[in-house]
Write a protein that holds these residues in place. Structure first.
Motif, PDB file in Angstrom:
ATOM      1  N   THR A  74       1.011  -1.160   0.003  1.00  0.00           N
ATOM      2  CA  THR A  74      -0.122  -0.020   0.096  1.00  0.00           C
ATOM      3  C   THR A  74       0.914   1.306  -0.204  1.00  0.00           C
ATOM      4  O   THR A  74       2.268   1.343   0.242  1.00  0.00           O
ATOM      5  CB  THR A  74      -0.888  -0.134   1.218  1.00  0.00           C
ATOM      6  OG1 THR A  74      -1.977   0.951   1.016  1.00  0.00           O
ATOM      7  CG2 THR A  74      -0.240  -0.015   2.474  1.00  0.00           C
ATOM      8  N   ASN A  75       0.157   2.352   0.041  1.00  0.00           N
ATOM      9  CA  ASN A  75       1.007   3.532   0.037  1.00  0.00           C
ATOM     10  C   ASN A  75       0.972   4.141   1.439  1.00  0.00           C
ATOM     11  O   ASN A  75       0.700   3.451   2.277  1.00  0.00           O
ATOM     12  CB  ASN A  75       0.225   4.716  -0.893  1.00  0.00           C
ATOM     13  CG  ASN A  75      -1.248   5.032  -0.474  1.00  0.00           C
ATOM     14  OD1 ASN A  75      -1.596   4.570   0.537  1.00  0.00           O
ATOM     15  ND2 ASN A  75      -1.903   5.382  -1.352  1.00  0.00           N
ATOM     16  N   ASN A  76       1.585   5.191   1.748  1.00  0.00           N
ATOM     17  CA  ASN A  76       2.007   5.517   3.104  1.00  0.00           C
ATOM     18  C   ASN A  76       0.607   6.167   3.653  1.00  0.00           C
ATOM     19  O   ASN A  76       0.671   5.975   5.065  1.00  0.00           O
ATOM     20  CB  ASN A  76       3.023   7.049   2.927  1.00  0.00           C
ATOM     21  CG  ASN A  76       4.240   6.775   2.621  1.00  0.00           C
ATOM     22  OD1 ASN A  76       4.712   5.736   2.734  1.00  0.00           O
ATOM     23  ND2 ASN A  76       4.983   7.612   1.888  1.00  0.00           N
ATOM     24  N   THR A  81      -4.540   2.580  -1.176  1.00  0.00           N
ATOM     25  CA  THR A  81      -4.810   2.158  -2.534  1.00  0.00           C
ATOM     26  C   THR A  81      -3.855   0.679  -2.121  1.00  0.00           C
ATOM     27  O   THR A  81      -3.095   0.635  -1.430  1.00  0.00           O
ATOM     28  CB  THR A  81      -4.146   2.689  -3.551  1.00  0.00           C
ATOM     29  OG1 THR A  81      -4.870   4.070  -3.810  1.00  0.00           O
ATOM     30  CG2 THR A  81      -4.252   1.743  -4.898  1.00  0.00           C
ATOM     31  N   ASN A 113       9.955  -0.186  -5.011  1.00  0.00           N
ATOM     32  CA  ASN A 113      10.696   0.768  -4.400  1.00  0.00           C
ATOM     33  C   ASN A 113      11.555   1.503  -5.545  1.00  0.00           C
ATOM     34  O   ASN A 113      11.651   2.785  -5.716  1.00  0.00           O
ATOM     35  CB  ASN A 113      11.646   0.687  -3.203  1.00  0.00           C
ATOM     36  CG  ASN A 113      10.982   0.587  -2.083  1.00  0.00           C
ATOM     37  OD1 ASN A 113      10.065   1.473  -1.678  1.00  0.00           O
ATOM     38  ND2 ASN A 113      11.047  -0.455  -1.247  1.00  0.00           N
ATOM     39  N   ILE A 169       9.202   3.342  -8.071  1.00  0.00           N
ATOM     40  CA  ILE A 169       8.898   4.620  -7.609  1.00  0.00           C
ATOM     41  C   ILE A 169      10.059   5.457  -7.940  1.00  0.00           C
ATOM     42  O   ILE A 169       9.801   6.783  -8.354  1.00  0.00           O
ATOM     43  CB  ILE A 169       8.256   4.404  -6.368  1.00  0.00           C
ATOM     44  CG1 ILE A 169       7.166   3.798  -6.306  1.00  0.00           C
ATOM     45  CG2 ILE A 169       8.192   6.057  -5.762  1.00  0.00           C
ATOM     46  CD1 ILE A 169       6.620   3.303  -4.897  1.00  0.00           C
ATOM     47  N   SER A 199       3.814   2.000  -8.914  1.00  0.00           N
ATOM     48  CA  SER A 199       4.429   3.101  -8.727  1.00  0.00           C
ATOM     49  C   SER A 199       3.784   4.394  -9.049  1.00  0.00           C
ATOM     50  O   SER A 199       4.069   5.318  -8.336  1.00  0.00           O
ATOM     51  CB  SER A 199       5.814   3.134  -9.858  1.00  0.00           C
ATOM     52  OG  SER A 199       5.235   3.232 -10.953  1.00  0.00           O
ATOM     53  N   TYR A 235       0.846   4.994  -7.900  1.00  0.00           N
ATOM     54  CA  TYR A 235       0.077   5.106  -6.659  1.00  0.00           C
ATOM     55  C   TYR A 235       1.008   5.167  -5.458  1.00  0.00           C
ATOM     56  O   TYR A 235       0.497   5.104  -4.336  1.00  0.00           O
ATOM     57  CB  TYR A 235      -1.048   4.151  -6.450  1.00  0.00           C
ATOM     58  CG  TYR A 235      -2.234   4.534  -7.436  1.00  0.00           C
ATOM     59  CD1 TYR A 235      -2.948   5.593  -7.375  1.00  0.00           C
ATOM     60  CD2 TYR A 235      -2.199   3.884  -8.648  1.00  0.00           C
ATOM     61  CE1 TYR A 235      -4.012   5.971  -8.427  1.00  0.00           C
ATOM     62  CE2 TYR A 235      -3.175   4.187  -9.739  1.00  0.00           C
ATOM     63  CZ  TYR A 235      -3.934   4.926  -9.519  1.00  0.00           C
ATOM     64  OH  TYR A 235      -4.998   5.540 -10.473  1.00  0.00           O
ATOM     65  N   GLN A 236       2.385   5.152  -5.963  1.00  0.00           N
ATOM     66  CA  GLN A 236       3.392   5.022  -4.469  1.00  0.00           C
ATOM     67  C   GLN A 236       3.269   3.934  -3.861  1.00  0.00           C
ATOM     68  O   GLN A 236       3.111   4.079  -2.487  1.00  0.00           O
ATOM     69  CB  GLN A 236       3.212   6.320  -3.825  1.00  0.00           C
ATOM     70  CG  GLN A 236       3.395   7.568  -4.683  1.00  0.00           C
ATOM     71  CD  GLN A 236       5.053   7.893  -5.301  1.00  0.00           C
ATOM     72  OE1 GLN A 236       5.964   7.786  -4.480  1.00  0.00           O
ATOM     73  NE2 GLN A 236       5.381   7.858  -6.373  1.00  0.00           N
ATOM     74  N   LEU A 237       2.801   2.725  -4.173  1.00  0.00           N
ATOM     75  CA  LEU A 237       2.630   1.463  -3.397  1.00  0.00           C
ATOM     76  C   LEU A 237       3.907   0.735  -3.231  1.00  0.00           C
ATOM     77  O   LEU A 237       4.583   0.345  -4.069  1.00  0.00           O
ATOM     78  CB  LEU A 237       1.645   0.606  -4.047  1.00  0.00           C
ATOM     79  CG  LEU A 237       0.380   1.292  -4.547  1.00  0.00           C
ATOM     80  CD1 LEU A 237      -0.469   0.384  -5.315  1.00  0.00           C
ATOM     81  CD2 LEU A 237      -0.451   1.802  -3.460  1.00  0.00           C
ATOM     82  N   LYS A 238       4.227   0.779  -2.137  1.00  0.00           N
ATOM     83  CA  LYS A 238       5.462   0.202  -1.639  1.00  0.00           C
ATOM     84  C   LYS A 238       5.770  -0.205  -0.218  1.00  0.00           C
ATOM     85  O   LYS A 238       6.685  -1.055   0.065  1.00  0.00           O
ATOM     86  CB  LYS A 238       6.988   1.204  -1.913  1.00  0.00           C
ATOM     87  CG  LYS A 238       6.662   2.210  -0.871  1.00  0.00           C
ATOM     88  CD  LYS A 238       7.653   3.297  -0.964  1.00  0.00           C
ATOM     89  CE  LYS A 238       7.571   4.425  -0.101  1.00  0.00           C
ATOM     90  NZ  LYS A 238       8.627   5.274   0.094  1.00  0.00           N
ATOM     91  N   ASN A 239       4.700  -0.300   0.476  1.00  0.00           N
ATOM     92  CA  ASN A 239       4.707  -0.719   1.934  1.00  0.00           C
ATOM     93  C   ASN A 239       3.717  -1.881   2.051  1.00  0.00           C
ATOM     94  O   ASN A 239       2.891  -1.985   1.932  1.00  0.00           O
ATOM     95  CB  ASN A 239       4.020   0.495   2.844  1.00  0.00           C
ATOM     96  CG  ASN A 239       4.826   1.628   2.794  1.00  0.00           C
ATOM     97  OD1 ASN A 239       5.887   1.807   2.882  1.00  0.00           O
ATOM     98  ND2 ASN A 239       3.999   2.709   2.080  1.00  0.00           N
TER      99      ASN A 239
END
Length: 105
Positions: free
Chosen positions: A17-19, A23, A40, A43, A52, A54-58
């Motif tokens: 998910t994002n921060n 999403t 990562n 992004i 990338s 939606y900045q989904l990296k977590n």
């Protein structure tokens, strides 16, 4: 008796998910550490993928499998779920909705 001479493989179904935890992306991989690193890097390098964009990296959820067929079936199942059911699954596994990346990076 069947003996396995090769080492068993591990496959992961994961949710990132994002921060803001708004999403989600569901994927499957045989190397979760490498795959999280790739998300990562996408992004950072501006590579246009859904994750990338939606900045989904977590990482917030994962399941481990020894058979790729089961992992793929589970990935497809989760992708078909409604958002509220996905959130419930995450909260059952990770009640505080913490980012779990440090366990794999």
């Amino acid at each position: 008796m069947i003996e396995f001479t090769e080492g068993y493989h591990s496959y992961y179904v994961y949710i990132i998910t994002n921060n803001y935890r708004t999403t989600f992306y569901i994927g499957v991989t045989n190397d979760l550490r490498r795959r999280l690193k790739e998300h990562n890097e996408n992004i950072e390098n501006g590579i246009l993928t859904f994750a990338s964009k939606y900045q989904l990296k977590n990482l917030v959820y994962y399941e481990k499998f020894t058979w790729i067929q089961l992992a793929i079936a589970r990935e497809k199942e989760l992708k078909g779920w409604r958002r509220d059911k996905k959130i419930e699954l995450i909260r059952d596994f990770n009640p505080d909705f913490k980012f779990l990346d440090e366990h794999f990076i």
